[in-house]
Design a protein around this motif. Structure first.
Motif, mmCIF file in Angstrom:
data_model
loop_
_atom_site.group_PDB
_atom_site.id
_atom_site.type_symbol
_atom_site.label_atom_id
_atom_site.label_comp_id
_atom_site.label_asym_id
_atom_site.label_seq_id
_atom_site.Cartn_x
_atom_site.Cartn_y
_atom_site.Cartn_z
ATOM 1 N N UNK A 253 0.787 -0.870 0.249
ATOM 2 C CA UNK A 253 0.268 -0.212 0.154
ATOM 3 C C UNK A 253 0.706 1.705 -0.465
ATOM 4 N N UNK A 254 0.208 2.503 -0.638
ATOM 5 C CA UNK A 254 1.488 3.575 -0.678
ATOM 6 C C UNK A 254 0.824 4.519 0.032
ATOM 7 N N UNK A 255 1.284 5.520 -0.024
ATOM 8 C CA UNK A 255 1.472 6.763 1.519
ATOM 9 C C UNK A 255 2.516 7.524 1.152
ATOM 10 N N UNK A 256 0.715 8.854 0.434
ATOM 11 C CA UNK A 256 1.892 9.620 -0.342
ATOM 12 C C UNK A 256 1.889 10.526 0.321
ATOM 13 N N UNK A 257 1.886 11.455 0.711
ATOM 14 C CA UNK A 257 2.210 13.527 0.942
ATOM 15 C C UNK A 257 1.626 14.418 0.030
ATOM 16 N N UNK A 258 0.762 14.610 0.473
ATOM 17 C CA UNK A 258 -0.152 16.490 -0.801
ATOM 18 C C UNK A 258 -0.966 16.908 0.411
ATOM 19 N N UNK A 259 -1.637 17.466 -0.794
ATOM 20 C CA UNK A 259 -2.496 18.542 0.146
ATOM 21 C C UNK A 259 -2.313 19.600 0.802
ATOM 22 N N UNK A 275 -4.421 19.117 3.612
ATOM 23 C CA UNK A 275 -3.573 18.472 3.656
ATOM 24 C C UNK A 275 -2.975 17.318 4.696
ATOM 25 N N UNK A 276 -1.993 16.334 4.200
ATOM 26 C CA UNK A 276 -1.925 15.122 4.631
ATOM 27 C C UNK A 276 -1.209 13.670 4.091
ATOM 28 N N UNK A 277 -1.746 12.935 4.894
ATOM 29 C CA UNK A 277 -1.042 11.451 3.627
ATOM 30 C C UNK A 277 -2.479 11.182 3.017
ATOM 31 N N UNK A 278 -2.175 10.104 2.086
ATOM 32 C CA UNK A 278 -3.531 9.416 1.436
ATOM 33 C C UNK A 278 -2.622 8.639 1.229
ATOM 34 N N UNK A 279 -3.503 7.041 1.339
ATOM 35 C CA UNK A 279 -2.723 5.236 1.650
ATOM 36 C C UNK A 279 -4.174 4.902 0.113
ATOM 37 N N UNK A 289 -6.800 7.932 5.074
ATOM 38 C CA UNK A 289 -6.486 9.439 4.660
ATOM 39 C C UNK A 289 -6.109 9.829 6.119
ATOM 40 N N UNK A 290 -5.080 10.402 6.569
ATOM 41 C CA UNK A 290 -4.348 11.197 7.776
ATOM 42 C C UNK A 290 -4.534 12.233 7.593
ATOM 43 N N UNK A 291 -5.064 13.398 8.186
ATOM 44 C CA UNK A 291 -5.042 14.715 8.134
ATOM 45 C C UNK A 291 -3.788 15.167 8.763
ATOM 46 N N UNK A 292 -2.688 16.013 8.584
ATOM 47 C CA UNK A 292 -2.137 16.857 8.846
ATOM 48 C C UNK A 292 -2.269 18.310 9.079
ATOM 49 N N UNK A 293 -2.396 18.833 10.050
ATOM 50 C CA UNK A 293 -3.290 20.227 10.338
ATOM 51 C C UNK A 293 -1.729 21.548 10.266
ATOM 52 N N UNK A 294 -1.026 21.121 9.512
ATOM 53 C CA UNK A 294 -0.012 21.835 8.570
ATOM 54 C C UNK A 294 0.286 21.473 7.840
ATOM 55 N N UNK A 295 0.946 23.295 6.560
ATOM 56 C CA UNK A 295 1.123 23.082 5.229
ATOM 57 C C UNK A 295 2.593 23.363 5.268
ATOM 58 N N UNK A 296 3.384 22.452 4.745
ATOM 59 C CA UNK A 296 2.881 21.741 3.408
ATOM 60 C C UNK A 296 3.342 20.410 3.519
ATOM 61 N N UNK A 297 2.522 19.517 3.895
ATOM 62 C CA UNK A 297 2.621 17.660 4.095
ATOM 63 C C UNK A 297 3.917 17.406 3.091
ATOM 64 N N UNK A 298 5.042 17.199 3.144
ATOM 65 C CA UNK A 298 6.504 16.561 1.868
ATOM 66 C C UNK A 298 6.025 15.456 2.270
ATOM 67 N N UNK A 309 5.732 2.851 13.218
ATOM 68 C CA UNK A 309 5.741 4.674 12.846
ATOM 69 C C UNK A 309 5.671 4.846 11.768
ATOM 70 N N UNK A 310 4.776 5.648 11.069
ATOM 71 C CA UNK A 310 4.894 6.487 9.978
ATOM 72 C C UNK A 310 5.777 8.001 10.506
ATOM 73 N N UNK A 311 6.935 8.918 9.745
ATOM 74 C CA UNK A 311 6.958 10.026 10.409
ATOM 75 C C UNK A 311 6.069 10.317 9.410
ATOM 76 N N UNK A 312 6.061 11.377 9.541
ATOM 77 C CA UNK A 312 5.528 12.497 8.033
ATOM 78 C C UNK A 312 6.312 14.093 8.280
ATOM 79 N N UNK A 313 7.115 14.409 7.759
ATOM 80 C CA UNK A 313 7.138 16.403 7.216
ATOM 81 C C UNK A 313 6.555 17.208 6.556
ATOM 82 N N UNK A 314 5.880 18.129 7.583
ATOM 83 C CA UNK A 314 4.923 18.993 6.837
ATOM 84 C C UNK A 314 5.404 20.815 7.531
ATOM 85 N N UNK A 315 5.995 21.540 6.268
ATOM 86 C CA UNK A 315 6.210 23.136 6.444
ATOM 87 C C UNK A 315 7.388 23.150 8.098
#
Length: 334
Positions: A253-259, A275-279, A289-298, A309-315
């Motif tokens: 399964x693919x986890x994509x940062x976008x939005x 903004x968040x991670x689309x699966x 979908x995982x919402x991330x309350x910070x722009x930009x989810x990169x 554990x999924x680490x997410x970079x955002x702004x």
């Protein structure tokens, strides 16, 4: 209320934002596909702009503030490499760090002894644009994207007709470099190849007015070239920010940062938080979908002792969330 919480980073912001985004996306997400466990947790307020990658001894490395930064296994932060100019990061099967250095317009590798080796800095005599992200296949061939964001006056990459090229390239173990995608993608950003070398996913992230914001999949030949006739659209983000970095879990399964959470007219006009991670499932269906309350989810990366554990970079900030399935990792994982 939601806008004020997001702006002020109120403790209720994550919960409210997740509920709102979940309602917006309910029609596209299957309820029986379990992906995330709990809500995202904010780990750092800065230093994590891009390129997260996990190492079982070092911890997490990120690109941010011009450096490669480290968050060790105890959660302590430090600068791993100053003035790296990096974006995408990846450990190869030998544990050597691969770096997309978009400042110096090249792809590099840090060897086991700590020395820096330039894998490639040009193609057919022309400097690359801004090497952005990279992936590696089972034969240790490295693939990387080369978009150009911002000022385009210094671009050297041209095709035979003099048109500017933002392409995808492959570095073979013998050091030879091949351009494998030229104009089939508008502005390639994140990419990943499946562990069986069957598919290559490419994020088409041109956030200018009229630009593509799409996720593509290509079938791959055994020689490491894509079958361009198989180009398949997986998802189109329309008028919000397009796809960026991506990772796979052990189910494919693919986890994509976008939005984006706030519109940026005139080019990015979607008025609902996205903004968040689309699966996406291996078949290309959105299942989470995982919402991330910070722009930009990169970008994102799997890590932790169990790989869940999924680490997410955002702004510039760093977040984490637990997942049901471990991630696929080239080094130190499965």
């Amino acid at each position: 209320m939601l806008a004020r919480c997001l702006e002020n980073r109120h403790p209720l912001s994550i919960l409210l934002f997740s509920l709102f985004a979940g309602l917006c996306l309910r029609s596209t997400v299957a309820a029986d596909d379990s992906v995330f466990v709990g809500e995202p947790e904010l780990l750092q307020h800065h230093g994590a702009g891009e390129g997260p990658v996990w190492h079982p001894q070092l911890g997490l490395l990120t690109s941010g503030e011009g450096n490669i930064n480290r968050r060790d296994l105890a959660g302590q932060t430090s600068v791993f490499r100053t003035d790296a100019g990096s974006n995408g990061l990846l450990f190869d099967r030998q544990g050597r760090l691969l770096i997309c250095d978009n400042k110096r317009r090249r792809v590099e590798r840090i060897e086991a002894d700590g020395s820096l080796h330039v894998l490639t800095d040009s193609y057919d005599g022309s400097k690359f644009n801004q090497p952005n992200d990279l992936t590696i296949d089972s034969k240790n061939r490295i693939y990387f994207t080369d978009p150009q964001y911002g000022d385009r006056s210094g671009m050297e990459m041209l095709d035979d007709q003099g048109r500017k090229v933002e392409g995808v390239y492959r570095i073979d173990p013998d050091g030879s470099v091949t351009r494998i995608i030229t104009h089939e993608v508008d502005r390639p950003n994140g990419l990943i190849i499946t562990p069986d070398d069957r598919y290559l996913y490419v994020a088409d992230n041109n956030n200018e007015l009229g630009g593509a914001r799409k996720l593509w999949r290509f079938s791959m030949h055994a020689d490491g070239t894509p079958d361009l006739e198989t180009q398949t659209l997986i998802h189109d983000w329309g008028t919000t920010r397009g796809p960026d970095g991506m990772k796979l879990d052990q189910r494919g399964r693919l986890y994509v940062a976008a939005g984006l959470n706030k519109p940026r007219p005139p080019a990015q006009t979607a008025d609902a938080p996205t903004a968040g991670i689309y699966v996406f499932s291996p078949e290309g269906k959105q299942i989470g979908f995982l919402a991330i309350p910070r722009d930009e989810t990169t970008n994102c990366a799997f890590g932790g002792k169990d790989g869940k554990t999924l680490f997410v970079t955002a702004g510039g900030t760093l977040w984490s969330v637990r997942t049901e399935v471990p991630g696929y990792q080239v080094f130190g994982g499965k």
